[in-house]
Scaffold this motif. Structure first.
Motif, PDB file in Angstrom:
ATOM      1  N   VAL A 178     -15.622   0.267 -17.831  1.00 34.00           N
ATOM      2  CA  VAL A 178     -14.403   0.620 -17.108  1.00 34.00           C
ATOM      3  C   VAL A 178     -14.316  -0.249 -15.861  1.00 34.00           C
ATOM      4  CG1 VAL A 178     -13.193   2.471 -15.880  1.00 34.00           C
ATOM      5  CG2 VAL A 178     -14.549   3.010 -17.918  1.00 34.00           C
ATOM      6  N   SER A 179     -13.166  -0.871 -15.662  1.00 33.48           N
ATOM      7  CA  SER A 179     -12.935  -1.597 -14.416  1.00 33.48           C
ATOM      8  C   SER A 179     -11.613  -1.151 -13.821  1.00 33.48           C
ATOM      9  CB  SER A 179     -12.934  -3.113 -14.637  1.00 33.48           C
ATOM     10  OG  SER A 179     -11.842  -3.488 -15.445  1.00 33.48           O
ATOM     11  N   VAL A 180     -11.596  -1.047 -12.509  1.00 30.43           N
ATOM     12  CA  VAL A 180     -10.396  -0.643 -11.766  1.00 30.43           C
ATOM     13  C   VAL A 180     -10.308  -1.565 -10.564  1.00 30.43           C
ATOM     14  CG1 VAL A 180      -9.262   1.220 -10.481  1.00 30.43           C
ATOM     15  CG2 VAL A 180     -10.706   1.774 -12.443  1.00 30.43           C
ATOM     16  N   SER A 181      -9.090  -2.008 -10.232  1.00 28.20           N
ATOM     17  CA  SER A 181      -8.951  -2.823  -9.029  1.00 28.20           C
ATOM     18  C   SER A 181      -7.534  -2.780  -8.490  1.00 28.20           C
ATOM     19  CB  SER A 181      -9.333  -4.282  -9.304  1.00 28.20           C
ATOM     20  OG  SER A 181      -8.367  -4.891 -10.141  1.00 28.20           O
ATOM     21  N   THR A 182      -7.440  -3.102  -7.211  1.00 27.38           N
ATOM     22  CA  THR A 182      -6.185  -3.428  -6.541  1.00 27.38           C
ATOM     23  C   THR A 182      -6.505  -4.637  -5.662  1.00 27.38           C
ATOM     24  OG1 THR A 182      -6.326  -2.254  -4.437  1.00 27.38           O
ATOM     25  CG2 THR A 182      -5.697  -0.926  -6.361  1.00 27.38           C
ATOM     26  N   ALA A 183      -5.520  -5.167  -4.975  1.00 27.12           N
ATOM     27  CA  ALA A 183      -5.758  -6.318  -4.104  1.00 27.12           C
ATOM     28  C   ALA A 183      -6.352  -5.920  -2.755  1.00 27.12           C
ATOM     29  CB  ALA A 183      -4.449  -7.083  -3.883  1.00 27.12           C
ATOM     30  N   ALA A 184      -6.403  -4.635  -2.459  1.00 26.74           N
ATOM     31  CA  ALA A 184      -6.944  -4.184  -1.175  1.00 26.74           C
ATOM     32  C   ALA A 184      -8.432  -4.531  -1.087  1.00 26.74           C
ATOM     33  CB  ALA A 184      -6.747  -2.679  -1.020  1.00 26.74           C
ATOM     34  N   PRO A 185      -8.901  -4.943   0.073  1.00 24.80           N
ATOM     35  CA  PRO A 185     -10.318  -5.279   0.232  1.00 24.80           C
ATOM     36  C   PRO A 185     -11.212  -4.094  -0.156  1.00 24.80           C
ATOM     37  CG  PRO A 185      -9.075  -5.987   2.151  1.00 24.80           C
ATOM     38  CD  PRO A 185      -8.143  -5.154   1.312  1.00 24.80           C
ATOM     39  N   GLY A 186     -12.185  -4.366  -0.998  1.00 20.89           N
ATOM     40  CA  GLY A 186     -13.134  -3.334  -1.401  1.00 20.89           C
ATOM     41  C   GLY A 186     -12.606  -2.367  -2.443  1.00 20.89           C
TER      42      GLY A 186
END
Length: 154
Positions: free
Chosen positions: A97-105
């Motif tokens: 599972v991977s999750v991301s946004t452009a926000a740092p961290g």
């Protein structure tokens, strides 16, 4: 039949049907999703070796800009998608599972044992990956909850 001869024999047919398949994908782009049965997890079966879920939301306000989560339940054996270091009990039982946004961290990656750490309802209404990422609901309304913790494996 020798491999080279087999390829030379099959190649013309393969290249004739490839445009048909890519045409299907192009025609489906931007169209409403009408096959909710495709959302059911295929766990422990013999017909399917893996299931992929992806939720991508563009154009979010700063600092996130986008939200993306990708789930691969059962490693498909493709170099681009498999992570041998993440295998839990077996490749077929491993979920990444991977999750991301452009926000740092704001990124998360983890592997789970499908049978020991996940709750996957047969009808697809609840997909709980260790409590860190939960997709729930029924077509056409779903909710996604995600932990945006520092990247971690294992």
């Amino acid at each position: 039949m020798r491999p080279n001869l087999l390829w030379r024999t099959a190649k013309p047919a393969i290249f004739r049907i490839l445009p048909w398949f890519s045409g299907l994908a192009i025609r489906a782009t931007g169209q409403p999703f009408t096959r909710p049965g495709m959302l059911k997890p295929h766990v422990g079966g013999h017909r399917y070796g893996w299931t992929h879920y992806g939720v991508m939301i563009p154009n979010l306000p700063e600092p996130h800009w986008y939200f993306s989560t990708m789930v691969i339940a059962g490693l498909p054996g493709a170099t681009a998608l498999d992570n041998d270091d993440a295998v839990t009990t077996s490749p077929r039982d491993t979920v990444t599972v991977s999750v991301s946004t452009a926000a740092p961290g704001a990124a998360f990656y983890r592997a789970y044992s499908m049978t020991e750490q996940c709750r996957l309802a047969a009808d697809g209404s609840l997909l709980d990956f260790g409590g860190d990422v939960v997709i729930e609901g029924t077509y056409p309304e779903f909710r996604v909850r995600a932990c945006l913790c520092p990247v971690r494996v294992g």
